[in-house]
Design a protein around this motif. Sequence first.
Motif, PDB file in Angstrom:
ATOM      1  N   VAL A   6      -3.665  11.173   6.457  1.00  0.00           N
ATOM      2  CA  VAL A   6      -2.690  10.984   5.389  1.00  0.00           C
ATOM      3  C   VAL A   6      -3.463  10.592   4.136  1.00  0.00           C
ATOM      4  CG1 VAL A   6      -0.747   9.606   4.560  1.00  0.00           C
ATOM      5  CG2 VAL A   6      -0.857  10.294   6.973  1.00  0.00           C
ATOM      6  N   ILE A   7      -3.276  11.339   3.070  1.00  0.00           N
ATOM      7  CA  ILE A   7      -3.973  11.071   1.816  1.00  0.00           C
ATOM      8  C   ILE A   7      -3.018  10.302   0.904  1.00  0.00           C
ATOM      9  CG2 ILE A   7      -5.261  12.054  -0.091  1.00  0.00           C
ATOM     10  CD1 ILE A   7      -6.436  12.552   2.735  1.00  0.00           C
ATOM     11  N   GLY A   8      -3.280   9.007   0.752  1.00  0.00           N
ATOM     12  CA  GLY A   8      -2.430   8.167  -0.076  1.00  0.00           C
ATOM     13  C   GLY A   8      -2.783   8.318  -1.542  1.00  0.00           C
ATOM     14  N   SER A   9      -1.769   8.512  -2.377  1.00  0.00           N
ATOM     15  CA  SER A   9      -2.052   8.674  -3.807  1.00  0.00           C
ATOM     16  C   SER A   9      -2.726   7.436  -4.378  1.00  0.00           C
ATOM     17  CB  SER A   9      -0.761   8.992  -4.569  1.00  0.00           C
ATOM     18  OG  SER A   9       0.143   7.898  -4.555  1.00  0.00           O
ATOM     19  N   GLU A  10      -2.420   6.245  -3.825  1.00  0.00           N
ATOM     20  CA  GLU A  10      -3.023   5.019  -4.360  1.00  0.00           C
ATOM     21  C   GLU A  10      -4.545   5.007  -4.229  1.00  0.00           C
ATOM     22  OE1 GLU A  10      -2.477   1.294  -2.294  1.00  0.00           O
ATOM     23  OE2 GLU A  10      -1.864   2.338  -0.462  1.00  0.00           O
ATOM     24  N   SER A  11      -5.090   5.819  -3.315  1.00  0.00           N
ATOM     25  CA  SER A  11      -6.538   5.840  -3.082  1.00  0.00           C
ATOM     26  C   SER A  11      -7.255   6.957  -3.827  1.00  0.00           C
ATOM     27  CB  SER A  11      -6.816   5.986  -1.576  1.00  0.00           C
ATOM     28  OG  SER A  11      -6.237   4.931  -0.839  1.00  0.00           O
ATOM     29  N   GLN A  12      -6.519   7.731  -4.644  1.00  0.00           N
ATOM     30  CA  GLN A  12      -7.104   8.927  -5.268  1.00  0.00           C
ATOM     31  C   GLN A  12      -7.403   8.711  -6.747  1.00  0.00           C
ATOM     32  OE1 GLN A  12      -7.712  11.288  -2.864  1.00  0.00           O
ATOM     33  NE2 GLN A  12      -6.783   9.608  -1.703  1.00  0.00           N
ATOM     34  N   ARG A  13      -8.470   9.370  -7.204  1.00  0.00           N
ATOM     35  CA  ARG A  13      -8.804   9.391  -8.621  1.00  0.00           C
ATOM     36  C   ARG A  13      -8.195  10.614  -9.322  1.00  0.00           C
ATOM     37  NH1 ARG A  13     -13.539   8.133  -6.017  1.00  0.00           N
ATOM     38  NH2 ARG A  13     -14.192  10.320  -6.124  1.00  0.00           N
ATOM     39  N   ASP A  14      -8.031  11.703  -8.565  1.00  0.00           N
ATOM     40  CA  ASP A  14      -7.471  12.929  -9.123  1.00  0.00           C
ATOM     41  C   ASP A  14      -6.833  13.715  -7.979  1.00  0.00           C
ATOM     42  OD1 ASP A  14      -9.591  14.282  -7.746  1.00  0.00           O
ATOM     43  OD2 ASP A  14     -10.904  13.992  -9.480  1.00  0.00           O
ATOM     44  N   GLU A  15      -6.535  14.973  -8.240  1.00  0.00           N
ATOM     45  CA  GLU A  15      -5.823  15.796  -7.254  1.00  0.00           C
ATOM     46  C   GLU A  15      -6.757  16.583  -6.345  1.00  0.00           C
ATOM     47  OE1 GLU A  15      -3.050  18.334  -9.322  1.00  0.00           O
ATOM     48  OE2 GLU A  15      -2.842  16.858 -10.922  1.00  0.00           O
ATOM     49  N   SER A  16      -8.069  16.484  -6.538  1.00  0.00           N
ATOM     50  CA  SER A  16      -8.993  17.427  -5.914  1.00  0.00           C
ATOM     51  C   SER A  16      -8.990  17.345  -4.393  1.00  0.00           C
ATOM     52  CB  SER A  16     -10.402  17.218  -6.453  1.00  0.00           C
ATOM     53  OG  SER A  16     -10.850  15.897  -6.203  1.00  0.00           O
ATOM     54  N   LEU A  17      -8.966  16.151  -3.822  1.00  0.00           N
ATOM     55  CA  LEU A  17      -9.025  16.033  -2.366  1.00  0.00           C
ATOM     56  C   LEU A  17      -7.772  16.611  -1.722  1.00  0.00           C
ATOM     57  CD1 LEU A  17     -10.555  14.984   0.106  1.00  0.00           C
ATOM     58  CD2 LEU A  17      -9.401  12.783  -0.200  1.00  0.00           C
ATOM     59  N   VAL A  18      -6.626  16.344  -2.304  1.00  0.00           N
ATOM     60  CA  VAL A  18      -5.366  16.873  -1.771  1.00  0.00           C
ATOM     61  C   VAL A  18      -5.368  18.393  -1.833  1.00  0.00           C
ATOM     62  CG1 VAL A  18      -2.869  16.965  -2.134  1.00  0.00           C
ATOM     63  CG2 VAL A  18      -4.081  14.778  -2.319  1.00  0.00           C
ATOM     64  N   ARG A  19      -5.803  18.937  -2.936  1.00  0.00           N
ATOM     65  CA  ARG A  19      -5.827  20.397  -3.059  1.00  0.00           C
ATOM     66  C   ARG A  19      -6.822  21.016  -2.073  1.00  0.00           C
ATOM     67  NH1 ARG A  19      -3.171  22.648  -7.292  1.00  0.00           N
ATOM     68  NH2 ARG A  19      -2.472  21.291  -8.986  1.00  0.00           N
ATOM     69  N   MET A  20      -7.967  20.372  -1.875  1.00  0.00           N
ATOM     70  CA  MET A  20      -8.986  20.910  -0.982  1.00  0.00           C
ATOM     71  C   MET A  20      -8.487  20.951   0.462  1.00  0.00           C
ATOM     72  SD  MET A  20     -12.633  19.326   0.136  1.00  0.00           S
ATOM     73  CE  MET A  20     -11.807  18.389   1.422  1.00  0.00           C
TER      74      MET A  20
ATOM     75  N   ARG B 281       5.065   1.246  -6.109  1.00  0.00           N
ATOM     76  CA  ARG B 281       5.462  -0.148  -5.913  1.00  0.00           C
ATOM     77  C   ARG B 281       6.419  -0.503  -7.037  1.00  0.00           C
ATOM     78  NH1 ARG B 281       1.003  -2.106  -4.858  1.00  0.00           N
ATOM     79  NH2 ARG B 281       1.179  -2.767  -2.696  1.00  0.00           N
ATOM     80  N   GLY B 282       7.689  -0.675  -6.695  1.00  0.00           N
ATOM     81  CA  GLY B 282       8.698  -0.846  -7.728  1.00  0.00           C
ATOM     82  C   GLY B 282       8.786   0.415  -8.570  1.00  0.00           C
ATOM     83  N   ASP B 283       8.730   0.258  -9.881  1.00  0.00           N
ATOM     84  CA  ASP B 283       8.786   1.404 -10.781  1.00  0.00           C
ATOM     85  C   ASP B 283       7.414   2.010 -11.047  1.00  0.00           C
ATOM     86  OD1 ASP B 283      11.538   1.164 -11.084  1.00  0.00           O
ATOM     87  OD2 ASP B 283      11.356  -0.220 -12.771  1.00  0.00           O
ATOM     88  N   GLU B 284       6.371   1.417 -10.487  1.00  0.00           N
ATOM     89  CA  GLU B 284       5.005   1.878 -10.761  1.00  0.00           C
ATOM     90  C   GLU B 284       4.566   2.932  -9.753  1.00  0.00           C
ATOM     91  OE1 GLU B 284       0.414   0.162 -11.052  1.00  0.00           O
ATOM     92  OE2 GLU B 284       2.031  -1.112 -10.298  1.00  0.00           O
ATOM     93  N   ARG B 285       4.212   4.084 -10.253  1.00  0.00           N
ATOM     94  CA  ARG B 285       3.633   5.115  -9.403  1.00  0.00           C
ATOM     95  C   ARG B 285       2.151   4.831  -9.248  1.00  0.00           C
ATOM     96  NH1 ARG B 285       5.851  10.768 -11.873  1.00  0.00           N
ATOM     97  NH2 ARG B 285       4.384  10.146 -13.516  1.00  0.00           N
ATOM     98  N   LEU B 286       1.667   4.845  -8.013  1.00  0.00           N
ATOM     99  CA  LEU B 286       0.276   4.521  -7.730  1.00  0.00           C
ATOM    100  C   LEU B 286      -0.533   5.798  -7.603  1.00  0.00           C
ATOM    101  CD1 LEU B 286       0.846   1.699  -5.077  1.00  0.00           C
ATOM    102  CD2 LEU B 286       0.628   1.475  -7.560  1.00  0.00           C
ATOM    103  N   GLY B 287      -1.673   5.822  -8.280  1.00  0.00           N
ATOM    104  CA  GLY B 287      -2.525   6.996  -8.236  1.00  0.00           C
ATOM    105  C   GLY B 287      -2.242   7.951  -9.380  1.00  0.00           C
ATOM    106  N   PRO B 288      -2.903   9.112  -9.368  1.00  0.00           N
ATOM    107  CA  PRO B 288      -2.825  10.053 -10.491  1.00  0.00           C
ATOM    108  C   PRO B 288      -1.399  10.558 -10.724  1.00  0.00           C
ATOM    109  CG  PRO B 288      -4.619  10.631  -8.995  1.00  0.00           C
ATOM    110  CD  PRO B 288      -3.804   9.592  -8.309  1.00  0.00           C
ATOM    111  N   ASP B 289      -0.996  10.610 -11.990  1.00  0.00           N
ATOM    112  CA  ASP B 289       0.329  11.139 -12.317  1.00  0.00           C
ATOM    113  C   ASP B 289       0.484  12.577 -11.844  1.00  0.00           C
ATOM    114  OD1 ASP B 289       1.260   8.812 -13.497  1.00  0.00           O
ATOM    115  OD2 ASP B 289       0.656   9.403 -15.523  1.00  0.00           O
ATOM    116  N   GLY B 290      -0.609  13.339 -11.895  1.00  0.00           N
ATOM    117  CA  GLY B 290      -0.530  14.737 -11.503  1.00  0.00           C
ATOM    118  C   GLY B 290      -0.097  14.933 -10.063  1.00  0.00           C
ATOM    119  N   LEU B 291      -0.521  14.026  -9.185  1.00  0.00           N
ATOM    120  CA  LEU B 291      -0.113  14.149  -7.783  1.00  0.00           C
ATOM    121  C   LEU B 291       1.388  13.932  -7.625  1.00  0.00           C
ATOM    122  CD1 LEU B 291      -2.839  12.428  -5.559  1.00  0.00           C
ATOM    123  CD2 LEU B 291      -2.137  14.823  -5.562  1.00  0.00           C
TER     124      LEU B 291
END
Length: 233
Positions: free
Chosen positions: A120-134, A146-156
């Motif tokens: 499972v690739i958590g967005s909170e642990s990512q710098r960009d979208e590259s690992l998910v795309r790969m 967490r609440g209204d805050e999206r964790l990790g890159p907005d692009g994901l």
Amino acid sequence: MSHALKARAAPFRLVPVIDLRRGVVVRARAGERDAYAPIVTPLARGSAPADIARGLLDAVAADTLYVADLDAIMDGTAPDRASLEAVARACPGVGLWVDAGFADANGVERFLGMGLGRPVIGSESQRDESLVRMLGNRAVLSLDSRGDERLGPDGLHEDAGAWPDEVIVMTLARVGTGTGPDLTRIAQAVDRAGDRSIFAAGGVRGPQDVARLTEADAAGALVASAIHDGTLR
């Protein structure tokens, strides 16, 4: 086939959850991971991962178990292989979704080589979208907030073109709180998802929430507290 038609055709999937910390299962609440204590549950004696996993699967019919390795997520340690192997032995035929803070291709490939489940690739642990795309459909994506805050890159969060076929919408502040799932965030993900399957995580209390999520075209939900507390069996 539209996503709505696909969701109605498939049964809603419950995915039981165990959270690992220092080799035992802990009780998750509101995403405050440092405060999690070893779990006490009527489903098993003690807090050994294999026993808790088996207890959860005896309580609900499920073909998948989600495992969050909190030491790996928080501290960057290697996945808890001993605990994962114990769970796999206790639950033959059940697929494992494992979040161990994966942030680079080498770490994911090492995990895949263990044959202990799907990362499972958590967005909170990512710098960009590259690992998910790969990784594509070899992995599950968790869109963390967490609440209204999206964790990790907005692009994901925004670009469904980067998403694999199965996506978790993880609302950490609702985990273990009994406050109900974030139906607004789920609906937003479903609208973007196309034919992808969206799984809710955080706040599910019982059958009424399952019904609401089904109506929202979610494919399933990750659940722990409601199973331990007996409100969802």
